[in-house]
Write an enzyme that holds these catalytic residues in place. Structure first.
Site, PDB file in Angstrom:
ATOM      1  N   LYS A  34      38.130  44.989  31.358  1.00 36.99           N
ATOM      2  CA  LYS A  34      36.676  44.947  31.152  1.00 36.99           C
ATOM      3  C   LYS A  34      36.328  44.964  29.664  1.00 36.99           C
ATOM      4  O   LYS A  34      37.118  45.368  28.809  1.00 36.99           O
ATOM      5  CB  LYS A  34      36.016  46.129  31.865  1.00 36.99           C
ATOM      6  CG  LYS A  34      36.055  46.037  33.400  1.00 36.99           C
ATOM      7  CD  LYS A  34      35.063  45.038  33.929  1.00 36.99           C
ATOM      8  CE  LYS A  34      35.124  44.870  35.448  1.00 36.99           C
ATOM      9  NZ  LYS A  34      34.525  45.981  36.189  1.00 36.99           N
ATOM     10  N   ARG A  79      41.117  48.569  41.284  1.00 38.67           N
ATOM     11  CA  ARG A  79      41.056  47.106  41.402  1.00 38.67           C
ATOM     12  C   ARG A  79      41.545  46.505  40.092  1.00 38.67           C
ATOM     13  O   ARG A  79      40.947  46.750  39.038  1.00 38.67           O
ATOM     14  CB  ARG A  79      39.618  46.680  41.709  1.00 38.67           C
ATOM     15  CG  ARG A  79      39.430  45.198  41.970  1.00 38.67           C
ATOM     16  CD  ARG A  79      37.976  44.927  42.378  1.00 38.67           C
ATOM     17  NE  ARG A  79      37.744  43.519  42.665  1.00 38.67           N
ATOM     18  CZ  ARG A  79      37.408  42.598  41.762  1.00 38.67           C
ATOM     19  NH1 ARG A  79      37.249  42.968  40.481  1.00 38.67           N
ATOM     20  NH2 ARG A  79      37.228  41.343  42.097  1.00 38.67           N
TER      21      ARG A  79
END
Length: 298
Positions: free
Chosen positions: A226, A268
């Site tokens: 991210k 995830r």
């Protein structure tokens, strides 16, 4: 309801001593990390099988990018991308397939094709029929917090009380799912790292994950590659690294381990092999009991 067990489609997923790894399979041309790499049917299948060999407990398939400022795609295009792969995998692998979608029709057809989990980043907000689809199919359901939409979420996100506001959002989402007929032991919550959050917001979520424990369902954490990781590491590298930079992968696994230590039951990730190592060490620390002499007690 136990935070350590999910029951869906006749399957039980235990999360008490082993964090589940959800491997990401983006069948899209524009996902932020791997857009275009797995658009071809053969490449997508190879990727899924490789992640399973590396230790994935769930394969999460998405046909529409949710990166910041992304544009939505039509239902037909999303279905064309994901259904052939789901049909090829379902029944031929030992782990459940998850469909990453906000569209009830995509979810319905995906579950009919063999998917067992619906991963809805809108938490039932974008499509009023999604709750009924989840209830009727018996699929697991992931409800994620997001401020706005993928196209608008990173336009100056502001909170008065970050954790409190996410708690209220997720509590309401769980209530909506239950009202639609989804059993409590099929629901997972996700605080939505990177979805309408600044770097500081994301760090606060990681630090205060236990603040979501009493909502009830298991917690899914998606930190892989991210932007907050890239921005932090870019401060020392002089420029923001690419999502697949080795340093970003190391940063991802640091965040994964911290998340597990603070209560995540599912992580995830893009790189299942690297995550497996981080998960095994984090699980060993979290679930081991060591005596004063240094011997492990079972």
């Amino acid at each position: 309801m136990s935070r350590h067990e999910l029951c869906f489609c006749g399957r039980r997923l235990h999360l008490d001593k082993k964090t589940a790894i959800m491997g990401i399979l983006n069948i899209t041309p524009d996902s932020f990390s791997d857009g275009g790499k797995f658009l071809r049917y053969e490449d997508a299948l190879d990727r899924a099988r490789k992640m399973i060999q590396q230790g994935a407990d769930i394969i999460d398939i998405g046909g529409e990018s949710s990166r910041p400022f992304s544009e939505p795609v039509s239902t037909d295009e999303e279905l064309d991308r994901v259904l052939p792969v789901i049909r090829a995998l379902a029944g031929n692998i030992d782990v459940p397939v998850s469909i990453d979608t906000t569209k009830a029709e995509v979810a319905r057809q995906a579950v009919a094709a063999g998917a067992e989990i619906i991963n809805d980043i809108s938490a039932l907000r974008f499509d009023p029929d999604m709750g009924k689809v989840a209830a009727d199919t018996g699929a697991g359901l992931v409800l994620m917090h997001m401020k706005g939409t993928p196209k608008s979420m990173q336009k100056n996100p502001v909170y008065d009380d970050l954790i409190g506001e996410i708690r209220v959002f997720l509590t309401d989402a769980v209530s909506r799912a239950k009202a639609a007929g989804v059993e409590a032991n099929r629901i997972v919550i996700d605080p939505g790292v990177g979805f309408g959050k600044t770097v500081a917001h994301n760090l606060q979520i990681l630090h205060q994950l236990k603040g979501f424990d009493d909502i009830g369902p298991p917690l899914l954490l998606g930190v892989s590659r991210k932007a907050f990781i890239r921005k932090i590491l870019g401060q020392t590298k002089g420029a923001e690294p690419a999502p697949d930079d080795p340093d970003i992968e190391t940063g991802t696994q640091s965040a994964v381990a911290i998340g597990i230590f603070n209560g995540a039951g599912i992580v995830r990730v893009h790189n299942v092999s690297r995550a497996r190592a981080a998960v095994r060490i984090a699980d060993a620390v979290c679930h081991s009991v060591v005596s004063p002499t240094g011997e492990k007690n079972q």
